[in-house]
Design a protein around this motif. Structure first.
Motif, mmCIF file in Angstrom:
data_model
loop_
_atom_site.group_PDB
_atom_site.id
_atom_site.type_symbol
_atom_site.label_atom_id
_atom_site.label_comp_id
_atom_site.label_asym_id
_atom_site.label_seq_id
_atom_site.Cartn_x
_atom_site.Cartn_y
_atom_site.Cartn_z
ATOM 1 N N LEU A 43 1.445 -1.307 0.345
ATOM 2 C CA LEU A 43 0.315 -0.022 0.015
ATOM 3 C C LEU A 43 1.109 1.601 0.315
ATOM 4 N N LYS A 44 2.114 1.145 0.883
ATOM 5 C CA LYS A 44 2.765 2.375 0.950
ATOM 6 C C LYS A 44 3.171 2.564 -0.910
ATOM 7 N N SER A 45 3.630 1.543 -1.556
ATOM 8 C CA SER A 45 3.820 1.872 -2.311
ATOM 9 C C SER A 45 3.662 2.055 -3.147
ATOM 10 N N GLY A 46 2.518 1.756 -3.880
ATOM 11 C CA GLY A 46 1.081 2.916 -4.406
ATOM 12 C C GLY A 46 0.699 1.271 -4.959
ATOM 13 N N ARG A 47 1.416 -0.361 -5.229
ATOM 14 C CA ARG A 47 0.711 -0.901 -5.937
ATOM 15 C C ARG A 47 -1.062 -1.354 -5.611
ATOM 16 N N THR A 48 -1.158 -1.762 -7.229
ATOM 17 C CA THR A 48 -2.350 -1.574 -7.302
ATOM 18 C C THR A 48 -3.392 -2.650 -6.600
ATOM 19 N N ILE A 49 -4.163 -2.992 -5.323
ATOM 20 C CA ILE A 49 -5.074 -3.797 -3.874
ATOM 21 C C ILE A 49 -6.462 -3.997 -4.913
ATOM 22 N N ASP A 50 -6.448 -5.301 -5.361
ATOM 23 C CA ASP A 50 -8.132 -5.702 -5.865
ATOM 24 C C ASP A 50 -9.058 -6.194 -4.486
ATOM 25 N N LYS A 51 -7.894 -7.032 -4.002
ATOM 26 C CA LYS A 51 -9.423 -7.399 -2.984
ATOM 27 C C LYS A 51 -8.479 -7.451 -1.809
ATOM 28 N N VAL A 52 -8.990 -7.357 -0.338
ATOM 29 C CA VAL A 52 -8.251 -7.627 0.961
ATOM 30 C C VAL A 52 -9.142 -8.718 1.607
ATOM 31 N N LYS A 71 -8.891 -0.372 2.008
ATOM 32 C CA LYS A 71 -10.282 0.269 1.299
ATOM 33 C C LYS A 71 -10.376 1.884 1.115
ATOM 34 N N GLU A 72 -9.468 2.372 2.121
ATOM 35 C CA GLU A 72 -9.513 3.778 1.772
ATOM 36 C C GLU A 72 -8.419 3.741 0.135
ATOM 37 N N ALA A 73 -7.837 2.614 -0.159
ATOM 38 C CA ALA A 73 -7.032 2.912 -1.278
ATOM 39 C C ALA A 73 -7.682 2.265 -2.831
ATOM 40 N N GLY A 74 -8.823 1.948 -2.133
ATOM 41 C CA GLY A 74 -9.837 1.344 -3.652
ATOM 42 C C GLY A 74 -9.893 0.263 -3.108
ATOM 43 N N ALA A 75 -9.060 -0.859 -2.200
ATOM 44 C CA ALA A 75 -9.311 -2.330 -1.764
ATOM 45 C C ALA A 75 -10.721 -3.090 -2.023
ATOM 46 N N VAL A 76 -11.086 -3.876 -2.370
ATOM 47 C CA VAL A 76 -12.567 -4.118 -1.616
ATOM 48 C C VAL A 76 -12.183 -5.534 -0.425
ATOM 49 N N VAL A 77 -12.655 -4.976 0.841
ATOM 50 C CA VAL A 77 -12.129 -5.260 1.963
ATOM 51 C C VAL A 77 -13.678 -6.117 2.337
ATOM 52 N N VAL A 78 -13.257 -7.663 2.726
ATOM 53 C CA VAL A 78 -13.976 -8.570 2.790
ATOM 54 C C VAL A 78 -13.728 -9.847 4.236
ATOM 55 N N PRO A 79 -14.176 -9.292 4.967
ATOM 56 C CA PRO A 79 -14.481 -10.301 6.402
ATOM 57 C C PRO A 79 -14.972 -11.619 6.242
ATOM 58 N N VAL A 80 -13.571 -12.589 6.229
ATOM 59 C CA VAL A 80 -13.741 -14.112 5.966
ATOM 60 C C VAL A 80 -13.472 -14.760 7.047
ATOM 61 N N ASP A 81 -14.166 -16.546 7.594
ATOM 62 C CA ASP A 81 -13.902 -16.452 9.175
ATOM 63 C C ASP A 81 -12.515 -17.156 8.488
ATOM 64 N N ARG A 82 -11.752 -17.530 9.287
ATOM 65 C CA ARG A 82 -10.197 -17.688 9.226
ATOM 66 C C ARG A 82 -9.547 -18.924 8.911
ATOM 67 N N VAL A 182 -15.196 0.708 -11.807
ATOM 68 C CA VAL A 182 -15.717 1.849 -10.481
ATOM 69 C C VAL A 182 -16.884 0.916 -9.341
ATOM 70 N N THR A 183 -17.511 1.988 -8.766
ATOM 71 C CA THR A 183 -17.486 1.343 -7.687
ATOM 72 C C THR A 183 -19.534 1.499 -8.069
ATOM 73 N N ASN A 184 -19.593 1.883 -8.888
ATOM 74 C CA ASN A 184 -21.472 1.316 -9.033
ATOM 75 C C ASN A 184 -21.738 1.526 -10.678
ATOM 76 N N ILE A 185 -21.973 0.120 -11.162
ATOM 77 C CA ILE A 185 -22.307 -0.143 -12.894
ATOM 78 C C ILE A 185 -23.188 1.339 -13.399
ATOM 79 N N ASN A 186 -24.341 1.212 -12.859
ATOM 80 C CA ASN A 186 -25.018 2.590 -13.398
ATOM 81 C C ASN A 186 -24.707 3.606 -13.531
ATOM 82 N N ASN A 187 -24.180 4.683 -11.858
ATOM 83 C CA ASN A 187 -23.193 5.790 -12.216
ATOM 84 C C ASN A 187 -22.310 5.975 -13.208
ATOM 85 N N ALA A 188 -21.854 5.120 -13.572
ATOM 86 C CA ALA A 188 -20.223 4.613 -14.903
ATOM 87 C C ALA A 188 -21.167 4.615 -16.362
ATOM 88 N N ILE A 189 -22.722 4.225 -16.188
ATOM 89 C CA ILE A 189 -23.416 4.708 -17.291
ATOM 90 C C ILE A 189 -24.123 5.928 -17.695
#
Length: 271
Positions: A43-52, A71-82, A182-189
Protein backbone atom coordinates in the motif's frame (compact mmCIF):
# COMPACT_ATOMS: atom_id res chain seq x y z
CA UNK A 1 -2.07 -61.99 -16.06
CA UNK A 2 -3.53 -58.64 -16.94
CA UNK A 3 -0.80 -56.75 -18.79
CA UNK A 4 -2.73 -53.49 -18.37
CA UNK A 5 -2.63 -53.64 -14.58
CA UNK A 6 -0.83 -50.63 -13.10
CA UNK A 7 2.43 -51.60 -11.33
CA UNK A 8 2.07 -51.86 -7.55
CA UNK A 9 2.98 -48.74 -5.63
CA UNK A 10 2.41 -46.32 -8.53
CA UNK A 11 -0.16 -43.66 -7.79
CA UNK A 12 -2.76 -42.64 -10.33
CA UNK A 13 -1.65 -39.46 -12.14
CA UNK A 14 -3.71 -36.38 -11.27
CA UNK A 15 -6.71 -35.89 -13.50
CA UNK A 16 -6.48 -33.17 -16.12
CA UNK A 17 -9.09 -31.05 -14.29
CA UNK A 18 -7.11 -31.34 -11.06
CA UNK A 19 -3.88 -30.36 -12.80
CA UNK A 20 -5.63 -27.37 -14.36
CA UNK A 21 -7.00 -26.25 -10.97
CA UNK A 22 -3.55 -26.57 -9.39
CA UNK A 23 -2.02 -24.55 -12.22
CA UNK A 24 -4.65 -21.82 -11.91
CA UNK A 25 -4.19 -21.67 -8.12
CA UNK A 26 -0.45 -21.21 -8.60
CA UNK A 27 -1.09 -18.37 -11.06
CA UNK A 28 -3.33 -16.56 -8.57
CA UNK A 29 -0.65 -16.90 -5.88
CA UNK A 30 1.62 -14.70 -8.04
CA UNK A 31 -0.57 -11.75 -7.07
CA UNK A 32 -1.35 -12.90 -3.52
CA UNK A 33 0.13 -11.00 -0.60
CA UNK A 34 0.05 -12.43 2.91
CA UNK A 35 0.81 -10.90 6.28
CA UNK A 36 0.59 -7.39 7.64
CA UNK A 37 4.04 -6.15 6.66
CA UNK A 38 3.77 -7.33 3.03
CA UNK A 39 0.37 -5.67 2.57
CA UNK A 40 1.37 -2.51 4.40
CA UNK A 41 4.46 -2.07 2.22
CA UNK A 42 2.44 -2.76 -0.95
CA UNK A 43 0.00 0.00 0.00
CA UNK A 44 2.84 2.40 0.80
CA UNK A 45 4.42 1.75 -2.60
CA UNK A 46 1.16 2.57 -4.38
CA UNK A 47 0.62 -0.94 -5.69
CA UNK A 48 -2.97 -1.54 -6.80
CA UNK A 49 -4.76 -3.97 -4.48
CA UNK A 50 -7.93 -5.56 -5.84
CA UNK A 51 -9.32 -7.30 -2.79
CA UNK A 52 -8.40 -7.83 0.85
CA UNK A 53 -9.61 -10.78 2.95
CA UNK A 54 -9.46 -10.03 6.66
CA UNK A 55 -10.27 -12.25 9.64
CA UNK A 56 -13.87 -11.65 10.64
CA UNK A 57 -14.37 -10.59 14.26
CA UNK A 58 -10.71 -9.87 14.92
CA UNK A 59 -10.52 -6.90 17.29
CA UNK A 60 -6.81 -6.22 16.72
CA UNK A 61 -6.66 -2.47 16.07
CA UNK A 62 -3.56 -2.69 13.88
CA UNK A 63 -5.34 -5.22 11.63
CA UNK A 64 -8.45 -3.06 11.46
CA UNK A 65 -6.35 -0.01 10.63
CA UNK A 66 -4.59 -1.88 7.81
CA UNK A 67 -7.92 -3.02 6.38
CA UNK A 68 -9.19 0.57 6.51
CA UNK A 69 -6.08 1.80 4.66
CA UNK A 70 -6.65 -0.81 1.95
CA UNK A 71 -10.28 0.24 1.58
CA UNK A 72 -9.27 3.89 1.34
CA UNK A 73 -6.83 2.93 -1.42
CA UNK A 74 -9.70 1.41 -3.42
CA UNK A 75 -9.56 -2.25 -2.42
CA UNK A 76 -12.67 -4.29 -1.68
CA UNK A 77 -12.38 -5.52 1.92
CA UNK A 78 -14.08 -8.85 2.65
CA UNK A 79 -14.38 -10.17 6.22
CA UNK A 80 -13.98 -13.98 6.19
CA UNK A 81 -13.66 -16.81 8.66
CA UNK A 82 -10.08 -17.58 9.70
CA UNK A 83 -10.51 -21.09 8.30
CA UNK A 84 -10.91 -19.61 4.84
CA UNK A 85 -7.73 -17.60 5.31
CA UNK A 86 -5.97 -20.80 6.41
CA UNK A 87 -7.19 -22.57 3.27
CA UNK A 88 -6.11 -19.69 1.00
CA UNK A 89 -2.70 -19.20 2.58
CA UNK A 90 0.38 -20.70 0.98
CA UNK A 91 2.82 -19.29 3.54
CA UNK A 92 0.77 -20.49 6.56
CA UNK A 93 1.59 -17.13 8.16
CA UNK A 94 -1.17 -14.82 6.96
CA UNK A 95 -1.55 -12.99 10.31
CA UNK A 96 -5.27 -12.56 9.71
CA UNK A 97 -5.05 -10.80 6.34
CA UNK A 98 -4.53 -11.77 2.69
CA UNK A 99 -4.60 -9.42 -0.30
CA UNK A 100 -4.91 -9.95 -4.03
CA UNK A 101 -2.91 -7.44 -6.04
CA UNK A 102 -4.07 -6.40 -9.50
CA UNK A 103 -2.09 -7.72 -12.46
CA UNK A 104 -2.21 -4.23 -13.98
CA UNK A 105 -3.09 -0.66 -13.02
CA UNK A 106 -6.67 0.54 -13.35
CA UNK A 107 -7.63 3.78 -15.08
CA UNK A 108 -10.60 6.16 -14.95
CA UNK A 109 -13.49 6.52 -17.38
CA UNK A 110 -11.98 9.85 -18.44
CA UNK A 111 -8.73 8.05 -19.30
CA UNK A 112 -10.69 5.76 -21.63
CA UNK A 113 -12.47 8.66 -23.33
CA UNK A 114 -9.16 10.52 -23.67
CA UNK A 115 -7.67 7.45 -25.37
CA UNK A 116 -10.46 7.58 -27.98
CA UNK A 117 -9.94 11.32 -28.49
CA UNK A 118 -6.18 10.87 -28.90
CA UNK A 119 -6.82 8.32 -31.64
CA UNK A 120 -9.39 10.55 -33.32
CA UNK A 121 -12.10 7.90 -32.98
CA UNK A 122 -15.59 7.63 -31.53
CA UNK A 123 -15.32 5.82 -28.17
CA UNK A 124 -15.93 2.06 -28.23
CA UNK A 125 -16.21 0.66 -24.70
CA UNK A 126 -17.21 -2.67 -23.16
CA UNK A 127 -19.03 -2.66 -19.81
CA UNK A 128 -18.96 -5.96 -17.90
CA UNK A 129 -21.86 -6.31 -15.48
CA UNK A 130 -20.55 -8.53 -12.65
CA UNK A 131 -18.60 -11.15 -14.61
CA UNK A 132 -17.26 -13.79 -12.22
CA UNK A 133 -15.22 -16.01 -14.56
CA UNK A 134 -11.63 -14.77 -15.00
CA UNK A 135 -11.33 -16.59 -18.32
CA UNK A 136 -14.36 -14.71 -19.67
CA UNK A 137 -12.94 -11.35 -18.62
CA UNK A 138 -9.54 -12.24 -20.06
CA UNK A 139 -11.12 -13.28 -23.37
CA UNK A 140 -13.14 -10.04 -23.49
CA UNK A 141 -9.98 -7.98 -22.95
CA UNK A 142 -8.32 -9.89 -25.76
CA UNK A 143 -11.22 -9.35 -28.18
CA UNK A 144 -11.57 -5.70 -27.17
CA UNK A 145 -7.89 -5.05 -27.83
CA UNK A 146 -8.00 -6.82 -31.20
CA UNK A 147 -11.12 -4.88 -32.21
CA UNK A 148 -9.53 -1.56 -31.32
CA UNK A 149 -11.82 -0.77 -28.39
CA UNK A 150 -10.69 2.04 -26.12
CA UNK A 151 -11.46 0.50 -22.75
CA UNK A 152 -13.34 -1.95 -20.55
CA UNK A 153 -15.31 -1.05 -17.42
CA UNK A 154 -15.81 -3.49 -14.53
CA UNK A 155 -17.42 -3.07 -11.09
CA UNK A 156 -15.48 -3.33 -7.83
CA UNK A 157 -17.90 -5.75 -6.18
CA UNK A 158 -19.29 -9.10 -7.29
CA UNK A 159 -16.85 -9.16 -10.18
CA UNK A 160 -13.50 -10.66 -10.99
CA UNK A 161 -10.66 -8.11 -11.15
CA UNK A 162 -7.40 -8.08 -13.04
CA UNK A 163 -6.00 -11.27 -11.53
CA UNK A 164 -3.08 -13.29 -12.84
CA UNK A 165 -5.51 -15.74 -14.47
CA UNK A 166 -7.30 -12.87 -16.25
CA UNK A 167 -3.96 -11.56 -17.47
CA UNK A 168 -3.00 -14.97 -18.87
CA UNK A 169 -6.42 -15.51 -20.51
CA UNK A 170 -6.08 -12.10 -22.19
CA UNK A 171 -2.93 -13.32 -24.01
CA UNK A 172 -1.15 -10.07 -23.17
CA UNK A 173 -4.05 -7.72 -23.96
CA UNK A 174 -4.16 -6.58 -20.32
CA UNK A 175 -0.93 -4.68 -20.99
CA UNK A 176 -2.60 -2.55 -23.68
CA UNK A 177 -6.30 -2.37 -22.82
CA UNK A 178 -7.43 0.33 -20.40
CA UNK A 179 -9.61 -1.07 -17.63
CA UNK A 180 -11.63 1.15 -15.29
CA UNK A 181 -12.92 -0.36 -12.05
CA UNK A 182 -15.93 1.56 -10.76
CA UNK A 183 -17.92 1.52 -7.55
CA UNK A 184 -21.28 1.49 -9.32
CA UNK A 185 -21.97 0.38 -12.89
CA UNK A 186 -25.18 2.40 -13.14
CA UNK A 187 -23.37 5.59 -12.14
CA UNK A 188 -20.73 4.81 -14.77
CA UNK A 189 -23.46 4.40 -17.39
CA UNK A 190 -24.95 7.76 -16.39
CA UNK A 191 -21.51 9.38 -16.66
CA UNK A 192 -21.00 7.94 -20.15
CA UNK A 193 -24.44 9.13 -21.25
CA UNK A 194 -23.69 12.63 -19.98
CA UNK A 195 -20.58 12.60 -22.18
CA UNK A 196 -22.47 11.58 -25.32
CA UNK A 197 -21.91 7.83 -25.30
CA UNK A 198 -24.83 5.58 -26.29
CA UNK A 199 -25.19 2.47 -24.16
CA UNK A 200 -26.23 -0.78 -25.84
CA UNK A 201 -27.42 -3.68 -23.70
CA UNK A 202 -27.47 -7.27 -24.93
CA UNK A 203 -30.34 -9.71 -24.43
CA UNK A 204 -32.07 -12.47 -26.37
CA UNK A 205 -35.26 -10.40 -26.36
CA UNK A 206 -33.55 -7.16 -27.42
CA UNK A 207 -35.74 -4.61 -29.15
CA UNK A 208 -33.65 -4.61 -32.34
CA UNK A 209 -31.21 -7.03 -34.01
CA UNK A 210 -27.60 -5.96 -33.57
CA UNK A 211 -27.27 -5.28 -37.31
CA UNK A 212 -29.79 -2.45 -36.95
CA UNK A 213 -27.95 -0.80 -34.06
CA UNK A 214 -25.84 2.22 -35.02
CA UNK A 215 -22.45 1.47 -33.52
CA UNK A 216 -20.57 4.05 -35.58
CA UNK A 217 -20.90 6.78 -32.97
CA UNK A 218 -19.72 6.82 -29.34
CA UNK A 219 -20.85 3.43 -28.04
CA UNK A 220 -20.64 1.28 -24.92
CA UNK A 221 -21.64 -2.39 -25.11
CA UNK A 222 -22.90 -3.97 -21.89
CA UNK A 223 -22.24 -7.67 -21.31
CA UNK A 224 -24.21 -9.35 -18.51
CA UNK A 225 -22.87 -11.93 -16.10
CA UNK A 226 -22.62 -15.63 -16.88
CA UNK A 227 -25.71 -16.73 -14.97
CA UNK A 228 -28.41 -14.07 -14.96
CA UNK A 229 -27.28 -11.66 -17.65
CA UNK A 230 -27.63 -7.96 -16.93
CA UNK A 231 -29.16 -6.81 -13.67
CA UNK A 232 -32.64 -5.23 -14.03
CA UNK A 233 -31.43 -1.71 -13.21
CA UNK A 234 -28.52 -1.88 -15.66
CA UNK A 235 -30.92 -3.14 -18.32
CA UNK A 236 -33.28 -0.25 -17.60
CA UNK A 237 -30.48 2.29 -17.90
CA UNK A 238 -29.34 1.13 -21.35
CA UNK A 239 -30.37 3.32 -24.28
CA UNK A 240 -31.03 0.39 -26.60
CA UNK A 241 -31.34 -3.37 -26.10
CA UNK A 242 -29.96 -5.40 -28.99
CA UNK A 243 -30.14 -9.10 -29.78
CA UNK A 244 -27.70 -11.43 -31.51
CA UNK A 245 -29.47 -13.68 -34.05
CA UNK A 246 -29.59 -17.25 -32.75
CA UNK A 247 -30.09 -20.00 -35.34
CA UNK A 248 -29.19 -23.05 -33.27
CA UNK A 249 -31.06 -25.02 -30.66
CA UNK A 250 -29.64 -23.32 -27.58
CA UNK A 251 -30.61 -19.78 -26.73
CA UNK A 252 -27.51 -18.16 -25.28
CA UNK A 253 -23.84 -17.44 -25.96
CA UNK A 254 -20.85 -17.36 -23.68
CA UNK A 255 -20.31 -13.79 -22.38
CA UNK A 256 -16.96 -13.40 -24.11
CA UNK A 257 -18.33 -14.77 -27.41
CA UNK A 258 -21.23 -12.29 -27.29
CA UNK A 259 -18.79 -9.45 -26.63
CA UNK A 260 -16.62 -10.48 -29.59
CA UNK A 261 -19.57 -10.63 -31.97
CA UNK A 262 -20.80 -7.16 -31.01
CA UNK A 263 -17.33 -5.64 -31.04
CA UNK A 264 -16.71 -6.85 -34.55
CA UNK A 265 -20.10 -5.66 -35.71
CA UNK A 266 -18.93 -2.24 -34.50
CA UNK A 267 -15.67 -2.73 -36.42
CA UNK A 268 -17.61 -3.67 -39.58
CA UNK A 269 -19.79 -0.58 -39.32
CA UNK A 270 -16.83 1.71 -38.69
CA UNK A 271 -14.69 0.54 -41.63
Amino acid sequence: MNENRRPAGRKNPPRRADRFAQREEAEEIEGQLEGRNAISEALKSGRTIDKVFVADGDTDRALQRLAAQAKEAGAVVVPVDRRKLDAMSFSRAHQGIIALAAAHEYVTIDDILEEAAARGEAPLIVICDELSDPHNLGAILRSAECAGAHGVIIPKRRSVGLTATVAKASAGAVEYMKVARVTNINNAISELKDKGVWVFGTAAEGSIPMYQADLTGPAAIVIGNEGDGMSPLVRKNCDVMVSIPMKGRISSLNASAAASILLYEAVRQRI
